[in-house]
Structure formats: C-alpha cells, structure tokens
Design an enzyme around this catalytic site. Structure first.
Site, PDB file in Angstrom:
ATOM      1  N   LYS A  74      82.599  67.926  75.498  1.00 16.37           N
ATOM      2  CA  LYS A  74      82.602  67.174  74.247  1.00 16.37           C
ATOM      3  C   LYS A  74      81.591  67.709  73.243  1.00 16.37           C
ATOM      4  O   LYS A  74      81.233  67.020  72.282  1.00 16.37           O
ATOM      5  CB  LYS A  74      82.327  65.692  74.552  1.00 16.37           C
ATOM      6  CG  LYS A  74      83.385  65.077  75.472  1.00 16.37           C
ATOM      7  CD  LYS A  74      83.101  63.626  75.783  1.00 16.37           C
ATOM      8  CE  LYS A  74      84.161  63.058  76.735  1.00 16.37           C
ATOM      9  NZ  LYS A  74      83.975  61.626  77.017  1.00 16.37           N
ATOM     10  N   GLU A  83      87.747  62.812  73.505  1.00 15.40           N
ATOM     11  CA  GLU A  83      87.816  63.569  74.754  1.00 15.40           C
ATOM     12  C   GLU A  83      87.870  65.063  74.436  1.00 15.40           C
ATOM     13  O   GLU A  83      88.004  65.484  73.287  1.00 15.40           O
ATOM     14  CB  GLU A  83      89.006  63.093  75.582  1.00 15.40           C
ATOM     15  CG  GLU A  83      88.908  61.586  75.864  1.00 15.40           C
ATOM     16  CD  GLU A  83      89.595  61.117  77.120  1.00 15.40           C
ATOM     17  OE1 GLU A  83      89.810  61.906  78.043  1.00 15.40           O
ATOM     18  OE2 GLU A  83      89.901  59.913  77.193  1.00 15.40           O
ATOM     19  N   ARG A 101      82.486  50.439  82.047  1.00 13.53           N
ATOM     20  CA  ARG A 101      83.660  50.777  81.251  1.00 13.53           C
ATOM     21  C   ARG A 101      84.902  50.191  81.911  1.00 13.53           C
ATOM     22  O   ARG A 101      84.953  50.008  83.129  1.00 13.53           O
ATOM     23  CB  ARG A 101      83.809  52.299  81.124  1.00 13.53           C
ATOM     24  CG  ARG A 101      82.589  52.960  80.518  1.00 13.53           C
ATOM     25  CD  ARG A 101      82.782  54.452  80.399  1.00 13.53           C
ATOM     26  NE  ARG A 101      83.798  54.786  79.423  1.00 13.53           N
ATOM     27  CZ  ARG A 101      84.169  56.030  79.134  1.00 13.53           C
ATOM     28  NH1 ARG A 101      83.597  57.035  79.776  1.00 13.53           N
ATOM     29  NH2 ARG A 101      85.100  56.269  78.247  1.00 13.53           N
TER      30      ARG A 101
END
Length: 297
Positions: free
Chosen positions: A81, A32, A287
């Site tokens: 990111k 993250e 997810r």
C-alpha cells in the site's frame, strides 16, 4: 496498455474512484494494493522521463517539494500500500494514502489550488495534486530499503517470495485472516482480498496459521495473485467465479460501494452463492470479518 483514454481530470482515491479504467467504486477503508499499483502505472505514464516542478500549496511539505522540484522522475514503484517516486538524485518520494488520501491529475495547466493540497507536481504536459495522505515524505536509499524490508511479499510484484510469508504463517497461532491482514506478512492485501480468497480456498478465517499446509498456502497465494492482478486490470475487485455471476444464477447484480461481485465481503445474513447458508459476520483485530460457516468450516 491499461485501457480506454482517461478524461482530462481524473481523481484517484481509495474511497472515491478506481484507477486508470473501470467503474466508480468507493471504499471506506485504506486502498488495497491493486489501487496503489494502478497509481504507480498512472504516474509513470504522466511523468516518468520528465523534469517536474513540485510545490506544497498547503505548506506542510514545502521543504520536501523544494528538494525534488526541477528534477527528473526516473521511475515509480508500488509495494503493498506504499507508493514511491524515484527521482534523479538522492531522494525518493514516499506516499501512503491512508484512509483519506486523494490524488487528482489532469492535462495542461493546473487549476487554481483549492483545499489542502499537500503536494502539486507539474510538467510541461500534466499536473497532479495530492491531498490528505497519511504519509508524504522524502526517503533516502537506505530508508527505502528499510521500508521494503519491513513489508511482506506483495502478490503483485515479480520479486515476491511467498515462502517468506509462509515461514511467518506456519509458526503462528494467530488466526489466518489476521496474519494475511498484517502488512509485514503479506503486503497489499486488505479485508476484501483476504476474506474473499479465504472463502475461495474453503479456509476458515480463524484457522491458526500453523495449521495451514504448504499446499494450502500455495493455492491461497496463487489465488491472491490472480485476484489482485485482475483488479489492477479492471479497477475493481471481482472475486466470484463464472458459475456464480448474476447472469449465471439469475440473481440481481451486487450494488456496493466497492463496486465488485463478491462471495462474503459485506454480505452478512445473505445466502452464500454456493451453499445458501447465511453469511456470518464477526470481528478480528478490531475489523469486521465475513465468512460462510458451511463452505469454510
């Protein structure tokens, strides 16, 4: 500035070790945003202002390494990111670690190359090895600008404009969790920050984006800034308020690969720290998703 001295050899990886300071943490996901901001700070500490030599022992980045070798690293930058090294001259180095990217650095002479080293940087004082990134490439200034333009605001950047993200969210019927995981809406937020911030705000992850009020977005954005800034400092993601810490509740400390105290992330079936309702698990955009059906109803 960022804590205790580092050991002579340090490994930085989304799945292996937090950055700069903090305990061991492992994530089976793309790192993250706080991890990349810590990397940028670390690389600035090691190399900014120095002339670096670059090589690609693996050979896959040989041409790119040759172009920046012998130039001065002027600045480092994290955006979501994505990690950028800005070198004197035309190009910037762009790195996205992805799931398997790993960076190792140390002092003095580097060790003999072992494994698939995509990029090795060395100076008179330090060395750095990059293995397994999703992206390792040189970008021109227009390409860097295009990268920034396609990303949403990053809660860890001073230039972030949260209203730009809300303009997207407020027009969408997509679930709020899916929108916050979309890097073109908000950059740097992954599953832990998203699920935890939604819990702390009392918002259902399946709430359509257009039902989030401006006041609700202000609270949610401010909490993302707070949580992610803390994670930059500590090197781990802790989201539990003082009243719900193990010592306050008389419960065992959490033992998990990501290394922090959380409310819902990867706690399906366990009691909510606030209301004791079992935490639910579902899926969104392929997810896992975690929430409290009572606190986030």
């Amino acid at each position: 500035m960022l804590g205790t001295p580092l050991p002579a050899v340090t490994t930085w990886q989304g799945r292996a070790r937090p950055l700069l300071t903090g305990p061991l943490a492992t994530l089976g996901v793309v790192p993250e945003g706080h991890t990349i901001h810590r990397l940028a700070a670390r690389h600035a500490e090691l190399f900014v202002g120095d002339k670096v030599l670059a090589a690609s022992p693996q050979g896959r980045f040989a041409d790119g390494a040759a172009r920046i070798s012998g130039t001065v690293l002027e600045a480092t930058e994290a955006y979501g990111k994505h990690l950028l090294h800005h070198y004197a001259g035309e190009f910037a180095l762009h790195v996205h670690l992805g799931l398997y990217g790993k960076v190792t650095d140390g002092d003095g002479e580097p060790p003999e190359p072992v494994g698939q080293i995509r990029l090795r940087l060395t100076s008179d004082r330090h060395w750095l090895d990059l293995r397994g990134p999703t992206a390792c490439e040189l970008l021109s200034p227009p390409e860097v600008a295009a990268l920034r333009a396609r990303l949403g605001p990053d809660p860890l950047r001073a230039d972030a404009d949260p209203e730009r993200a809300y303009a997207r969210i407020s027009r969408s019927v997509m679930p709020l969790a899916a929108l916050l995981l979309d890097q073109t809406v908000v950059a740097g937020t992954g599953l832990i920050f998203v699920t935890e911030a939604l819990f702390r705000a009392g918002l259902s992850p399946r709430l359509p984006g257009r039902e989030l009020t401006p006041a609700g977005w202000q609270v949610l954005w401010a909490d993302l800034v707070e949580l992610m800034t803390l994670a930059v400092t500590t090197g781990r993601i802790d989201t539990v308020r003082a009243a719900h810490l193990p010592e306050a509740m008389g419960r065992p400390a959490r033992v998990d690969r990501h290394g922090g105290e959380v409310y819902v992330y990867r706690r399906p079936g366990q009691p909510c720290h606030v209301c004791r309702t079992p935490i639910s698990r579902g899926t969104i955009t392929a997810r896992n998703l975690y929430w409290c059906p009572t606190c986030q109803s």
